[in-house]
Design an enzyme around this catalytic site. Structure first.
Site, mmCIF file in Angstrom:
data_model
loop_
_atom_site.group_PDB
_atom_site.id
_atom_site.type_symbol
_atom_site.label_atom_id
_atom_site.label_comp_id
_atom_site.label_asym_id
_atom_site.label_seq_id
_atom_site.Cartn_x
_atom_site.Cartn_y
_atom_site.Cartn_z
ATOM 1 N N LYS A 205 33.230 9.703 -56.928
ATOM 2 C CA LYS A 205 32.891 10.309 -58.227
ATOM 3 C C LYS A 205 33.896 11.423 -58.556
ATOM 4 O O LYS A 205 34.399 11.506 -59.674
ATOM 5 C CB LYS A 205 31.451 10.851 -58.210
ATOM 6 C CG LYS A 205 31.043 11.480 -59.536
ATOM 7 C CD LYS A 205 29.652 12.097 -59.524
ATOM 8 C CE LYS A 205 29.418 12.904 -60.799
ATOM 9 N NZ LYS A 205 28.215 13.734 -60.784
ATOM 10 N N ASP B 219 30.167 24.043 -67.524
ATOM 11 C CA ASP B 219 29.044 23.561 -68.307
ATOM 12 C C ASP B 219 29.390 22.141 -68.731
ATOM 13 O O ASP B 219 30.552 21.827 -69.001
ATOM 14 C CB ASP B 219 28.780 24.447 -69.525
ATOM 15 C CG ASP B 219 27.365 24.220 -70.036
ATOM 16 O OD1 ASP B 219 26.415 24.529 -69.305
ATOM 17 O OD2 ASP B 219 27.202 23.706 -71.166
HETATM 18 P P1 IMP Z 1 24.762 21.876 -66.857
HETATM 19 O O1 IMP Z 1 26.236 21.847 -66.881
HETATM 20 O O2 IMP Z 1 24.272 22.189 -65.474
HETATM 21 O O3 IMP Z 1 24.172 22.764 -67.910
HETATM 22 O O4 IMP Z 1 24.280 20.403 -67.096
HETATM 23 C C1 IMP Z 1 23.718 19.929 -68.293
HETATM 24 C C2 IMP Z 1 22.988 18.628 -68.045
HETATM 25 O O5 IMP Z 1 23.896 17.599 -67.746
HETATM 26 C C3 IMP Z 1 21.974 18.648 -66.908
HETATM 27 O O6 IMP Z 1 20.891 17.831 -67.274
HETATM 28 C C4 IMP Z 1 22.705 18.043 -65.764
HETATM 29 O O7 IMP Z 1 21.837 17.416 -64.846
HETATM 30 C C5 IMP Z 1 23.591 17.038 -66.481
HETATM 31 N N1 IMP Z 1 24.850 16.872 -65.759
HETATM 32 C C6 IMP Z 1 25.811 17.799 -65.554
HETATM 33 N N2 IMP Z 1 26.807 17.281 -64.833
HETATM 34 C C7 IMP Z 1 26.463 16.008 -64.565
HETATM 35 C C8 IMP Z 1 27.087 14.978 -63.824
HETATM 36 O O8 IMP Z 1 28.171 15.112 -63.225
HETATM 37 N N3 IMP Z 1 26.438 13.805 -63.784
HETATM 38 C C9 IMP Z 1 25.235 13.599 -64.405
HETATM 39 N N4 IMP Z 1 24.599 14.529 -65.085
HETATM 40 C C10 IMP Z 1 25.216 15.738 -65.153
#
Ligand code: IMP
Length: 194
Positions: free
Chosen positions: A173, A70
């Site tokens: 990245k 997360d």
């Molecule tokens: P989750 O971990 O998928 O819940 O991500 C939470 C939010 O952060 C979402 O809007 C994702 O698109 C954003 N996010 C997660 N990881 C990245 C990343 O590596 N780069 C940019 N945005 C991210």
């Protein structure tokens, strides 16, 4: 034989990023590969809690070695927001463009544009549950640049680089990102314990 490990995600961008970091000794599969098509609820109010929820879901329903990540974007001038609410910052649609627009508006006129991505990976394997953190510091630029990556990548400039995450390829990245750092810790742990 390679160790089969589930990465509890439906996000193909994340999956490809992480798969590129895996050694040949690990066969990485995602939720679709194991027949899980549900959106696992992310109802915790911390990044750690949501990572754990997703890993527990796979352990409880599929009984397979797995990990979940997360991530939140923590912006200094916004007291750490959007943080754990990063996905739904601009509403329940989880729209990446709307999220970036809202963030750029919130930062308009603010001098301090520093921010960090924070990832927590929760691993659940053979009765062991362990968490691995990863942080990447940087700044939020004034307008999106680049078309690779996902989420907030086009407006995040990692510290020490003059390219946004969205202007880097997956390998570049992965070497410096929050998720790449957490995965490196996870791989060390798996190497030393299994
Ligand atoms: P989750 O971990 O998928 O819940 O991500 C939470 C939010 O952060 C979402 O809007 C994702 O698109 C954003 N996010 C997660 N990881 C990245 C990343 O590596 N780069 C940019 N945005 C991210």
């Amino acid at each position: 034989m390679a160790l089969k490990l589930v990465f509890a995600t439906h996000n193909q961008h994340k999956f490809r990023e992480v798969k590129a970091l895996m050694p040949a000794t690990i066969e990485l599969v995602n939720l679709t590969d194991i027949g899980c098509f549900e959106d696992i609820p992310e109802t915790a109010d911390t990044i750690e809690g949501n990572a754990q929820l997703k890993a527990d879901f796979v352990r409880n329903h599929y009984d397979l070695p797995c990990f979940a990540d997360d991530t939140g974007l923590e912006v200094t001038a916004l007291d750490g927001a959007p943080g754990v609410y990063s996905a739904r910052y601009a509403g329940p649609k989880k729209d990446a463009i709307a999220n970036m627009e809202k963030l750029l508006e919130a930062l308009a006129g603010k001098e301090d544009r520093s921010a960090q991505f924070k990832t927590v990976i929760a691993l659940s394997m053979e009765g062991k549950e362990v968490m691995f953190p990863g942080i990447c510091q940087g700044t939020i630029i004034h307008e999106p640049k680049g078309d690779q990556g996902f989420g907030y990548d086009p407006i995040f400039l990692p510290e020490g680089y003059d390219l946004t995450f969205a202007e880097m390829n997956q390998e570049e990245k992965g070497k410096i990102s929050h998720r790449g750092k957490a995965i490196a810790l996870l791989l060390d742990y798996v190497r030393n314990n299994f």
